[in-house]
Scaffold this active site. Structure first.
Site, short mmCIF file in Angstrom:
data_model
loop_
_atom_site.label_atom_id
_atom_site.label_comp_id
_atom_site.label_asym_id
_atom_site.label_seq_id
_atom_site.Cartn_x
_atom_site.Cartn_y
_atom_site.Cartn_z
N HIS A 172 -9.35 55.71 52.55
CA HIS A 172 -9.03 54.51 51.80
C HIS A 172 -9.82 53.33 52.37
O HIS A 172 -10.33 53.39 53.48
CB HIS A 172 -7.55 54.14 51.95
N GLU A 207 -6.97 54.65 56.59
CA GLU A 207 -7.37 53.38 55.98
C GLU A 207 -8.48 52.76 56.83
O GLU A 207 -8.38 52.69 58.06
CB GLU A 207 -6.19 52.41 55.91
N HIS A 235 -9.51 58.14 48.07
CA HIS A 235 -8.31 57.77 47.32
C HIS A 235 -8.60 57.79 45.81
O HIS A 235 -7.76 58.19 45.01
CB HIS A 235 -7.87 56.37 47.76
N ASP A 263 -10.98 53.05 45.91
CA ASP A 263 -11.42 53.08 47.31
C ASP A 263 -11.68 54.51 47.81
O ASP A 263 -11.16 55.46 47.25
CB ASP A 263 -10.38 52.37 48.20
#
Length: 211
Positions: free
Chosen positions: A41, A123, A159, A169
């Site tokens: 992400h 992330e 993602h 993303d």
């Protein structure tokens, strides 16, 4: 630097590693517990602003919106990721890899829904509109290596691959070719998603073959 994940699903202490065991945004995985997928992400809080410390606050449930119109939509949201890689390359872990983090949302992958049950979320601080840092890629490769040694997932995807039309993303500036070239360092997983395929096919067309 070589990261490792202990029997409880946490990175061993190391320079550049920050653990957040106080995070409560997780629950138990459903199904057989097998981890087949890593989902990548990007994230910034507020949108398009980096190095604010607010991503960490969001995942810990400590984000103060204070009537800010850019933050108010996040009020009360309970989300998390297993790992967050900041712009300086620091690796924050919020959820044990043995537990289910809340990162993918409504999602499906290769015919399976509820991707949070069988995935690990990473992330990376950044947006769809600017390149990521070299030190973030290095940290990502270290995390993927540790995840491989502990769980041996078979796939890495975006993602946008598991939530197409809803998420974009990690975006077009994420260097899938670079990550693909480094894949032997983290178990040579498959990159079956459209996000990687677009860059890899363009590279193959330009170079004839991708090493």
């Amino acid at each position: 630097m070589t990261f490792s994940i202990d029997q409880n699903g946490w990175l061993a202490p190391a320079p550049g590693v920050v653990l957040h065991p106080e995070c409560s945004h997780w629950d138990e995985r459903e199904g057989d517990g097998r981890i087949d997928l890593v989902i990548l992400h990007n994230i910034t809080v507020p949108a398009y602003e980096t190095r604010t410390g607010m991503v960490e606050a969001l995942f810990l449930g400590k984000l103060r919106t204070c009537g800010d119109p850019f933050l108010d939509p996040l009020a009360g949201i309970r989300v998390s990721s297993h790992f967050f890689i900041s712009r300086d390359g620091a690796v924050h872990q919020f959820v044990s890899t043995l537990k289910r983090a809340w990162h993918a949302g409504v999602s499906s992958f290769m015919g399976r829904t509820r991707c949070n049950d069988f995935s690990i979320g990473i992330e990376i601080e950044g947006t769809d509109f600017s390149p990521f840092e070299e030190r973030q890629y290095r940290a990502l490769e270290e995390v993927l290596s540790a995840v491989h040694e502990r769980h041996a997932p078979r796939f890495v995807a975006a993602h946008s691959d598991v939530a197409p039309g809803r998420k974009t993303d990690p975006g077009p500036y994420f260097d899938w070719v670079r990550l693909y070239r480094a894949r032997r360092a983290f178990g040579s997983p498959e990159f079956p998603g459209a996000a990687a395929a677009m860059q890899l096919s363009a590279r193959r067309a330009a170079a004839g073959i991708l090493a």
